[in-house]
Scaffold this active site. Structure first.
Site: not given
Length: 264
Positions: A2-3, A254
């Site tokens: 989910p972005e 990340r």
DNA sequence: CGAGATGTTCGGCT
DNA sequence: AAGCCGAACATCTC
């Protein structure tokens, strides 16, 4: 997953229950997903309330119910919303289920990095109204981006794109897409970017958000074929611009992929 | 079986 | 002191 755009997609999934009354609630109230929420009140107040509407902003969703009740949902890393038949039996990862006569609105999240918030009141809660300016808003200007980059001069630009107060809704793959389009190396320090490059970053951030909302958010379809996105996941991925090999490194904590040839 | 996963938050260090 | 970094959170998949 989910972005920004995926969140908007999932928000609409619960439209299946619009204008219908909640008859029963099932939840795993002891889970960390509900931290900060009054779970007892949620379970007690929701039955009898009708789902009136919803909105997504960045990675958050707000569901508005009758009786002045509001539900906030953040999907974290693995959260999903879906609609099931009314006789649905929740399993281990189905942490919140709102039953209606014809549907069950389900929030599931195996990793439990997501969040559920509950609010009672006439107006939307402060945690919703205080959300930062959307990247796609007219007031989101190149000057704002430039000022932010100046304040974070020693931070890698990749990490800067993940700061939700500045680029709300942008997540890991969108950040890589924006940098690839802007031809900026992810490890470049914000303080080294010229005004012109900051403006490019602004433009591509808006473009990636807008196009994602026009594709992914509509039907969960993939972004356009020529996006970096499609190369990002595979070991053999190549730069869509020059066909060169990609590099992978951890930047801003990340996994980051980029084309070392065209991103400087 | 170990590594890594599309997110956020906290504590510690500079 | 602000700001940066790494670890932690919990579980699944490759």
């Amino acid at each position: 997953m989910p972005e920004l755009a995926e969140v908007e997609y999932y928000r609409k999934v619960w439209d299946g229950g619009l204008r219908r009354t909640i008859t029963r609630v099932a939840l795993h109230g002891e889970k960390r997903l509900f931290r900060g929420a009054d779970v007892a009140r949620l379970a007690e107040q929701m039955p009898g309330a009708k789902l009136l509407g919803s909105e997504a902003r960045a990675k958050q969703m707000l569901f508005r119910f009758s009786l002045d009740l509001w539900l906030g949902v953040h999907l974290g890393m693995t959260g999903k919303l879906r609609v099931e038949p009314p006789d649905f039996v929740p399993s281990r990862h189905d942490h919140l289920v709102l039953f209606q006569k014809r549907h069950a609105l389900v929030f599931s999240d195996p990793r439990m990095f997501g969040r559920v918030l509950f609010h009672e009141g006439r107006a939307a809660p402060a945690w919703w109204t205080a959300l930062p300016l959307a990247v796609t808003a007219p007031e989101f200007t190149p000057d704002l981006v430039q000022a932010f980059l100046a304040r974070r001069a020693r931070l890698a630009v990749k990490a800067a794109l993940l700061v939700q107060s500045a680029f709300p809704g942008v997540g890991n793959w969108m950040a890589d897409e924006i940098l690839w389009r802007a031809k900026i190396a992810p490890a470049a320090l914000c303080g080294t970017l010229t005004k012109a490059r900051a403006a490019t970053l602004w433009r591509e951030a808006r473009e990636v958000c807008a196009v994602s909302l026009a594709t992914v958010a509509v039907d969960f379809s993939d972004p356009p074929d020529d996006w970096f996105y499609h190369q990002r996941w595979t070991a053999t991925g190549r730069c869509p611009r020059d066909g060169g090999p990609l590099r992978t490194a951890t930047i801003g904590g990340r996994t980051t992929r980029w084309c070392p040839r065209c991103q400087r």
